[in-house]
Structures are given as structure tokens and as C-alpha cells.
Design an enzyme around this catalytic site. Sequence first.
Site, PDB file in Angstrom:
ATOM      1  N   TYR A   1       0.854  -1.184   0.000  1.00 50.53           N
ATOM      2  CA  TYR A   1       0.000   0.000   0.000  1.00 50.53           C
ATOM      3  C   TYR A   1       0.895   1.240   0.000  1.00 50.53           C
ATOM      4  O   TYR A   1       1.770   1.376  -0.841  1.00 50.53           O
ATOM      5  CB  TYR A   1      -0.971  -0.047   1.189  1.00 50.53           C
TER       6      TYR A   1
ATOM      7  N   LYS B   1     -20.757 -20.495  -9.365  1.00 50.35           N
ATOM      8  CA  LYS B   1     -20.077 -20.376 -10.652  1.00 50.35           C
ATOM      9  C   LYS B   1     -18.626 -19.928 -10.446  1.00 50.35           C
ATOM     10  O   LYS B   1     -17.705 -20.423 -11.110  1.00 50.35           O
ATOM     11  CB  LYS B   1     -20.826 -19.372 -11.528  1.00 50.35           C
TER      12      LYS B   1
END
Length: 765
Positions: free
Chosen positions: A40, A95
Site C-alpha cells: 500500500y 459459478k
Amino acid sequence: MSKEKTRREALVYHAKPQPGKIKIVPTKPYATQRDLGLAYSPGVAEPCLEIAKDKDNVYKYTAKGNIVAVISNGTAVLGLGNIGPEASKPVMEGKCLLFKIFADIDGIDIELDTTDVDKFVETVKAIAPTFGGINLEDIKAPEAFEIERRLKEELDIPVMHDDQHGTAIISAAALLNALELSEKKIEEVRIVISGAGAAAVSCTRLYKAFGALGKNIVMLDSKGVIRSDRESLSVEKQEFASDRKIDTLEEAMVDADVFIGLSVQDIVTPEMLLSMADNPIVFAMANPNPEIDYNLAIQTRKDIIMATGRSDHPNQVNNVLGFPFIFRGALDVRATKINEAMKMAAVTALADLAKELVPEQVNIAYGQTRLAFGKDYIIPKPFDPRLITEVPPAVAKAAIESGVAKMPITDWEKYREELLQRSGNDNKVVRLLHDRAKTNPKRVVFAEADQLDVLKAAQIVYEEGIAEPILLGNKEIITELKNELEFDADIQIIDPHGEETLAKRNHYAEKFFQNRQRKGVSLYGAKIKMRERNYFGSMMVLEGDADGMISGYSRAYPTVVKPVFEVIGRSSKVKKVSTVNIMITERGPLFLADTSINIDPNAEELAEIAKMTSRVVATFGFNPVMAMLSYANFGSSSHADATKVKDAVKMLHHENPELVVDGEIQIDFALNKELHQSKFPFSKIAGKNVNTLIFPNLESANITYKLLKELNKSDSIGPIMVGLRRPVHILQLGASVAEMVNMTAVVVCDAQEREKRKEAKASEK
């Protein structure tokens, strides 16, 4: 299993131990302040600036290239209809799960609260920079057509509505092979399509792309044959309207060569099948129940080639054969779209794969002696490990050749190797094991069935068709627990202490006494032992009253091993019984031996353990690549602990040169093939992926497998007993329900293998 029980289990599965089926995990180090500073602020600014200079760098510095959005508005979910976006989320998560386990693609499910086409399209376009591809799912027609068309035109990443194209691709591959077997040409056959939704339209378009003629196609919706003179036809239905003066399915089926069912169950009658042409091709794909029952169809027409959407019949048209691998190939060349060429390449790859020699791993998984191209095998099986190395490259090549690939592949062998590595990080071996057991379930004794978790495992294996449980223990307790679990099946319960088993106990005691009378056992002592569940259960297996047994959940391993050794004993050609644990790791399954029996085996015993373990590995459909482990590498130590491993390897190389085995070697060199290759290129396992570890003693093996299990949360199958006369396997103390289910499947597969060997010997005589 009752519908209510299935409902509760499904809800618990999705809710526990944490809600949902997917999660996000870090892929970079994050342990130190330095790591976090790179991940970060301030380090993250550097890739941001590089992407700002060139947007394509987003693929270099972020996960975009391996993320597919699974997007729905919940208007046409499975067989549930328009249930809304929130209710569709479990399906979309599912899925995403399939994307991950079959093709190592990270799926992110997104449910949109809109039925407006413009809003749907604009929303997807707005979030598209996050993703490498878009998988549209469960959107009702005709909106689905317009949404997909616009997104394909307006985005520069692959977009596919799987409900349309998945079924089309898989069924087209099956159709090409069925036509070849029936010696018919696609441009000549008469095709009936029952159903006019998104899947039916896409199927028909794809069949036409392969040569089917519009004049030979009849499509039906709920009103009957879609005729050109019918009023108020949608654009899609107009495309397939017939000029034939017929109205019903019964009329359409007369002399038809092919029936494609994408509609509702039981609309095709035996009479309709009989009216079809010779060697008819029938794909009845309505789910969960096809347009005509499979068994009824094949009884009606012996010349039929039949496919359904079900896994319990041959030739399952399963979308999982397509979408994970199509997106894999598209992502890997950074395709800007999934075009017709790519879909047709997937069709051809699937069709061709079904004609290739089937790997033994697949035969084992489906309980077949030899799957081969023919009426009952026209498309590959979902667990075929070759899918990931055949379909994505075909799709990628088509993308390159059709000009939609932004990052062409040049080294195809390297690409296939990378694909193979992607395929090793899931629980395929567990699914293969269960599916194989289901092909021929066996009678398995659960020696501790009055324990709740053991009974839960017995219930699962019964309801899943893995085994036929025989429950040993206190009848009252077992019956009470069965009621608590709503396990109402009529399962055999045997209490070794009960009066009703007295005759059987005495029979077993007499047999046991005959076998052990010269080893300090009296007839009275034998009768006492037969009141103990592990003696009684082992005798059931020995005498053929059961096919196998599991025990050990509530008792220490040595306590359970003793009666098993005394009753069952080792096979005649085996000097030492040993055990193997299968660890399901991110690199694929690892076979570890000996994890439970031999404390300090000598060189000869180590060699025998290795040979027996190699047979276990092969039984699971893998080629054993074995490392004989030590703290030393190839003669670097002359200590006895190292030289015994060296001597065992020498024996194996001399007596079993066909085995891929080497050592003595340290575990890091064994598992790191590049390191191994650079330091020890002479080794038989150099440059190979080791999948089998033979440990020098019980202490190291047992500690290692339990360490892997606890630290990495690796699933474990085992310990699998090797070298006994009958299929008896002993659990680790406190094994989980899932571990017991897996071990039951092992018992069943063990019994199946022994049965095959016995039949083979009988046929030789």
C-alpha cells in the site's frame, strides 16, 4: 434423503463455518512493515504511475488478467425463474467456485438490481476496468441477447453469456461425434429443437456454423412448431421459423435424425422415438429430468445415441466442460472478445479429445475398465485432467488467428506446462475417489456406529451412494441417534453383545480359534473376543459377511490395529503392512508413507513400503514419482539412518527399474524440482514433480503429515492400510466426518480393486 433434510443440509453447507462459498486471500507477503509499505502506501504509487502511463500495464501489476465477473440480475435462475439479484447470489458464488477449481480463475460475483437493459449495460461497462472478462449468467430472454450483444460491441474484454453458449459448445461437440458414429453428415440431417430460449437459439446458431442447414431445422416453443406464418414472432424466433406445415412435436419427430431438448421433462414419448430415422441422436438436456427418461429411451431404440444433462448417465452435457477453459484461453492471450472462431475451436477440441485414448485416472474415476469413443462416450468427462491442456490452447490459438489477441503465445509447450500447474490446487482426487466408489458400492462395517459423528458419516455414504453401511454397536443408542439425524433408511444394525448375534459370534469364535490356536488363543478366549466390535467386525469381513470395515474414531490406533492384524492378517506376499496418507495440497495430492505402522523400518522394509505405496498411487490414477527421504543427499552422510535409505534405493533400482524413485534426499530438494535439477541432474527424479514421499521412520512421517494437516489446513485421506488380506482401514483418533466419508470411499475402492483382480485370475484359469 428427504426433501426437508436435503434443504437443511444445503442451508448449513452455505452458512457454516462461514457464510458463502468463496473468499479473497493475499498473494503477496504481508508480515512486515516493509511488505505493507510495498503493498500500500507509499510503494503502491509506483505501479499506479506505470498504469497511468499505459493502461495495459494494469495486466502486469494487478490481478485483472485473471479475474472474471460473474454477473446476473436473477431473472432466470436455474430452474427457479425470476427470483431477484439477492436470491441469485448463491448460484453466482457457485459459478465462481467452478471457475477456480477447474481453471484457476478468480471469479467475483456481482448481482445487479435492475431489469432495464440500458441500466444493466451501463453498470457493467462502468465496472469493467476491474475485470479481465465478463461471464453473464441467468438473465432471461430476450433481454439476455441484447445485453450480451451490446457488451460485446462496447467492451474490449471477453464477454460470454454461458447459459447460451456453454450448452451450445458442449452439445455441438457431442453432436459432431454422434454424427460421425452414426455415419451422417451435418448438412443433411433433420434436426428438431425443443425449446426457444437463449440456450436453444445459441445451440442452433452454432450447429448452423458447423454446417447444419436452416431448411432442415424445426424449432418448437410452448405453443408448438415455430412456423414462418405465425404472428408476433421475436427476432430470434423469426430466424429459425420453419416453412413446413406442421404444428406439433409428434409431427416434427417423424424421420428426424436429431432431437435437441432444452425444454421440459417427459414431452418425448417412445412412439416419437420410434418414428425417428435410423440411428437417431437424442440430446434430452432438460434438468433435472430430461425430455425422455434415459433408460426408457435406450430400451425403446437400441440404435439410439443418447445424451442428457445428468451425471448418472453416459454423455452428460455439462457446461463445466466449456466455460472455465474458454475463459482461461481468452484471458491468457488477453483476447478482446470471445468470438465464433474461439467457440468453434473449443467445440473441435472437445470433440477431438473424446477420440483420444482415455487416461487411466479417468477410467478409475468413473469405474470403467476402458472408456473409449463410442455411443456411450461422445464427449469427455468433467474430471478429465486433459481438458485444461487441450481446450484453452485451442481457444487461445483461435483468438490469435482471428486477430482478437493482444498478447500472443509463442511457446505452446511452456503454456501447457503452466496450465498443468494451475490444475493441481483443488480437491479433484476426493471427487474422483467418491465417483469411483459410487460406480459399485460395497458393504462397509462401521465398527463404532453408536458414535454420533460415525453415524453421520454412515448416513452420508448411504445417501450419496458411496457404500452400504453395516452399523455395529448398541442398537438402542444407534436407533436413537438415527432418529435424531432423521436417518430413516433400513440399515442393518448389529450388536456384538446382543443375544441375536450369539450364533454368529460362536461361528466367528470357532474360525478365529482355528486360526490362532497355536498363538495362545483358547476357544473360550475367542468367544470373549468376539464380543468386541473390532474382532467381530474384522471377522465379518474375513468371512465375506461384509466387504470392508472402518474403525478407530474413538479408540487409540494400536488398540484397533491389534484385532485387525490378528483376524485379517497380512497378504501372503507381504512382509510388512504399512500405511499411506494422501495430503491434498496446493501443488496437488502428495502420498506419504509409512505414517502409522512401522517405527523404524530397515532398508528391505523401506523398499517394500515404496513398492506398495507406488501401487496405491497408481490406483488413484497418478504416475508415482517417489522420493526416498533423509536428512542427507546422495551419500553426504555415512550414518546408518542415511545409508539404510541409500540401500533401499539401490534395491529398488535393481529389482524394480521401472519405478521412478530416487534418494536418499532431503525434502526441500525433493519438492523443488528446479533446485533438484541444478544440484543432482543424475537423479531419476530430477526435473520431475515428486508426488510420493517415503519417510525413513514412523516418527518423521507421522509428524509431517499431521503438521501439514494442521498448519496448512490440508485435507487428508488416510491412513490407507496397505498389505492386509482384506479391505480394513483404521481412522485416526477423532477423525472428522469428512475424513470418515473419504476413508469409506477408500474401503469401497479397495474392495473393487480386489474384486477385479480376483475376476481377472478366474478368467485366466
